[in-house]
Write a protein that holds these residues in place. Structure first.
Motif, short mmCIF file in Angstrom:
data_model
loop_
_atom_site.label_atom_id
_atom_site.label_comp_id
_atom_site.label_asym_id
_atom_site.label_seq_id
_atom_site.Cartn_x
_atom_site.Cartn_y
_atom_site.Cartn_z
N LYS A 78 0.88 -1.27 -0.07
CA LYS A 78 0.08 0.11 0.01
C LYS A 78 0.97 1.20 0.01
CE LYS A 78 -3.32 2.94 0.40
NZ LYS A 78 -4.43 2.95 1.06
N PHE A 79 0.82 2.09 -0.91
CA PHE A 79 1.52 3.42 -1.09
C PHE A 79 0.73 4.38 -0.14
CE2 PHE A 79 2.89 1.52 -5.21
CZ PHE A 79 4.12 1.88 -4.99
N CYS A 80 1.43 5.59 0.26
CA CYS A 80 0.61 6.60 0.91
C CYS A 80 0.51 7.52 -0.75
CB CYS A 80 1.71 7.48 1.61
SG CYS A 80 3.07 8.26 0.50
N GLY A 81 -0.16 8.62 -0.36
CA GLY A 81 -0.74 9.18 -1.43
C GLY A 81 0.29 10.06 -2.24
N GLY A 82 1.61 10.23 -1.59
CA GLY A 82 2.74 10.72 -2.45
C GLY A 82 2.60 12.21 -2.52
N CYS A 83 2.21 13.00 -1.80
CA CYS A 83 2.06 14.55 -1.67
C CYS A 83 3.43 15.17 -1.70
CB CYS A 83 1.07 15.00 -0.76
SG CYS A 83 1.81 15.12 0.95
N ASN A 84 4.35 14.59 -1.00
CA ASN A 84 5.75 15.11 -0.92
C ASN A 84 6.75 14.29 -0.64
OD1 ASN A 84 7.63 17.36 -1.19
ND2 ASN A 84 6.97 18.24 1.02
N ARG B 50 9.26 6.33 -4.22
CA ARG B 50 8.44 4.83 -3.68
C ARG B 50 8.43 3.84 -4.50
NH1 ARG B 50 3.17 7.20 -2.80
NH2 ARG B 50 3.57 8.27 -4.56
N LYS B 51 8.22 4.20 -5.87
CA LYS B 51 7.90 3.32 -6.87
C LYS B 51 9.11 2.35 -6.79
CE LYS B 51 4.53 3.50 -10.56
NZ LYS B 51 4.30 4.23 -11.69
N HIS C 62 -0.61 -5.29 -5.22
CA HIS C 62 -1.09 -4.03 -4.52
C HIS C 62 -2.48 -4.51 -3.66
CE1 HIS C 62 1.09 -1.10 -6.68
NE2 HIS C 62 0.62 -1.52 -7.71
N THR D 153 6.04 10.68 8.05
CA THR D 153 4.60 10.72 8.65
C THR D 153 3.73 9.46 8.27
OG1 THR D 153 4.58 12.88 8.38
CG2 THR D 153 2.18 12.07 8.91
N CYS E 38 1.31 8.62 6.42
CA CYS E 38 0.03 8.93 6.70
C CYS E 38 -0.99 7.73 5.90
CB CYS E 38 -0.60 10.14 6.34
SG CYS E 38 -0.69 10.83 4.73
N ALA E 39 -0.72 7.00 5.22
CA ALA E 39 -1.52 6.09 4.37
C ALA E 39 -2.41 5.36 5.39
CB ALA E 39 -0.52 5.13 3.42
N SER E 40 -3.78 5.21 4.94
CA SER E 40 -4.70 4.67 5.64
C SER E 40 -4.63 3.11 5.34
CB SER E 40 -6.11 5.06 5.60
OG SER E 40 -6.53 5.07 3.97
#
Lengths: 490, 103
Positions: B8-14, B19-20, B45, B63, B65-67
């Protein structure tokens, strides 16, 4: 069901939206070179949602259906959701370097959802039920909705009912058994042409005399009587030039605003969410504005990330990256940009549940966020222009760089001369240098400056609107008591 | 039975790293690891209708923050930095046969 970017673009072709530009009707507006980049931006909001690398921010579980939906259609269920909204907007800003237009709808959904709940509670109306059904339809079909608030407003010294022309605030012209007829317009409508639907809200708090202007409803973008007149942007006709590429700065993406006119449009009862309950107009405005002021702590930060990266590259290409003042300017830009992000995250973290159950941002912090956004992007672009140098605005065109017209005594072409005199650090080609300078030009003063500069100033309310809210929320009386206690005043 | 691993990836905002690329690095290491153990594994995935032996959450910053509450997993492993690896998976061999660490 989630659409792909391609499916979204195809869905626009099925609409009969009336679009006018340069005094003429545009039949194929989906492929128009001045409109297409803004459609591409919205397509990104669909494609990112399909990508596992971004889905955590771009999607959410619907509180209405339990299904996976695009976060742009989500009702925030927690502070965590509010933070993810800001992060999603930062991400979209990074990927497009433009206004991606979909947040107005999301902010409108959340404002109308909670306000209609409280209207029904007071008046026994059925607006909330109407709205939940409407939003379910939007979520299930993954549609783009323009959350439309700003009326033309005419003479700013006069209330809506006092205007010489009654249409200068959008109004209820007639109430019928099966619905209402509305007339008026909404200005500066971001992404309106690219939206499947329009969700209308009043523009200011109202009194009883302005009852006819206290109206919220939804219509299809191609509803009978709705049409749009495209808003010009700086350097916009560069997009019309044949094979335009480098000179555009950002070939793929851009923003869009238009004047949306409602020429006696019929709205069926099930799509009406406020109709004369003037005492709730202010609540709807305040909530939408609050969400939208939070939004700017995400989207502008994402574009800021691109500007900082471009400025750093310009410094590399100019051979100036090691200069201490250049390093310091990059630090300052980063500091300003992350300060905006801090505000977006802070007002989200301090969010709270409304009576309807969705989460609202902290109003004071959201207004502080937007107030900073009215200033910091201007300083960020000033520093970017400082680092880029004057060439950003004096450079010849791409056609010159590629021209084989002989001009030199030794047979040099215009292209040879441009490439000779605009070469800089050996680590980059002249074309790459030209590309990064044009990108900066595009955001600092070209077509994307609409989104990054003036929208930062006036979008989601002009600076004074935030100052009024900061004054209301500032809790000055408590601060006086704190000072009295310390000073020993009884 | 194959070991099922979810990513599971976080959303990648910064993100502070790619990550890939990190996912590919982890996949390659796990391939070597499970091959040495002669154990079949699948990595995919994360899906909500699956049950994972391990769920690897790749966050782009500290952080992370991925759910991930929506997924079923025996163990959740968070990657927050380019130097992080899902070393908890290496204890798998000890659970199975007590052999010495391979990697």
């Amino acid at each position: 069901m989630l659409m792909t970017g391609t499916e979204y673009i195809e869905s626009l072709r099925k609409l009969n939206t009336r679009v006018y530009m340069f005094g003429e009707k545009i039949e194929n507006w989906v492929d128009h070179p001045m409109i297409k980049p803004s459609i591409n931006c919205l397509a990104v909001t669909y494609d990112l949602a399909q990508d596992p690398e971004y889905a955590d921010l771009m999607t959410a579980k619907s509180s209405i259906t339990g299904e996976k939906i695009n976060r742009f259609a989500h009702l925030h269920q927690s502070s965590e959701d509010l933070k993810k909204k800001v992060k999603m907007q930062r991400l979209c800003g990074q990927k497009t370097a433009s206004c991606f237009q979909r947040c107005v709808g999301m902010d409108a959904f959340n404002a109308v959802f909670s306000t209609t709940f409280e209207i029904d509670e007071k008046y026994g109306t059925h607006y909330h039920e109407n709205f939940v059904k409407y939003l379910k339809y939007i979520q299930e079909n993954d549609l783009v909705v323009d959350g439309a608030m700003t009326d033309p407003k005419g003479d700013r010294a006069l209330a809506p009912h006092q205007q010489k022309d009654p249409d200068l605030f959008l109004r209820i012209k007639e109430v019928r058994e099966d619905g209402i007829i509305v007339r008026g317009a909404k200005c500066h409508q971001t992404g309106s042409i690219n939206s499947h639907e329009h969700l209308i809200m009043p523009t200011i708090a109202m009194k009883e005399e302005d009852k006819a202007y206290a109206v919220s409803f939804a219509v299809e973008s191609d509803a009978e009587g709705v049409y749009m007149i495209y808003g010009r942007q700086s350097c916009d006709t560069r997009k019309m030039e044949e094979n335009a590429d480098v000179d555009l700065g950002n070939k793929q993406f851009g923003g869009q605003e238009a004047l949306v006119v409602f020429d006696d449009v019929f709205v069926p009862n099930e799509r009406v969410f406020l109709c004369g309950e003037y005492d709730f107009a202010g609540m709807m405005v305040e909530r939408f504005a609050g969400y939208h002021r939070q939004s700017y702590g995400g989207c502008k930060v994402g574009v800021g990330d691109v500007i900082i990266g471009a400025a750093a590259l310009a410094a590399d290409y100019n051979g100036a990256a090691k200069a201490s003042h250049v390093k310091d300017k990059i630090i300052e830009m980063t500091h300003l940009n992350e300060t905006l992000y801090c505000c977006g995250i802070a007002c989200s973290t301090e969010g709270y549940a409304t009576k309807a159950g969705n989460y609202q941002i902290d109003l004071l912090l959201a207004n502080v966020c937007k107030q900073n956004v009215t200033r910091y992007p201007y300083e960020i672009v000033r520093l970017a222009e400082d680092i880029a140098g004057g060439l950003m605005v004096t450079m010849p065109s791409e056609k010159d760089f590629k021209s084989d017209t002989v001009v030199g005594k030794e047979g040099e072409t215009i292209g040879d001369i441009c490439n000779k005199y605009f070469a800089a650090a050996p680590t980059c080609s002249t074309e790459d240098r030209m590309r990064i300078l044009r990108l900066l030009e595009n955001i600092c003063l070209g077509s994307s400056a609409v989104g990054y500069r003036t929208e930062s100033l006036h979008g989601a309310g002009s600076p004074q609107a935030q100052r009024i809210m900061i004054a209301r929320q500032g809790n000055i009386s408590e601060k006086k008591e704190l000072a009295k206690a310390i000073a020993g005043i009884k | 039975m194959d070991i099922l691993i979810g990513i599971k990836f976080c959303g990648g905002c910064n993100p502070r790293y790619d990550r890939k690329l990190k996912k590919e690095e982890i996949e390659n290491k796990l391939f070597t690891f499970f091959k040495a153990l002669k154990t079949q594994f699948n990595i995919e995935h994360a899906r909500e209708d699956a049950h994972y032996k391990y769920l690897i959450v790749i966050g782009g910053c500290s952080t992370c923050c991925a759910s991930y509450d929506q997924y079923k997993a025996d163990k959740v492993i968070k990657i927050k930095d380019i130097s992080d690896m899902p070393i908890e998976i290496y204890s798998f061999q000890e659970e199975q046969n007590g052999v010495e660490e391979i990697l």
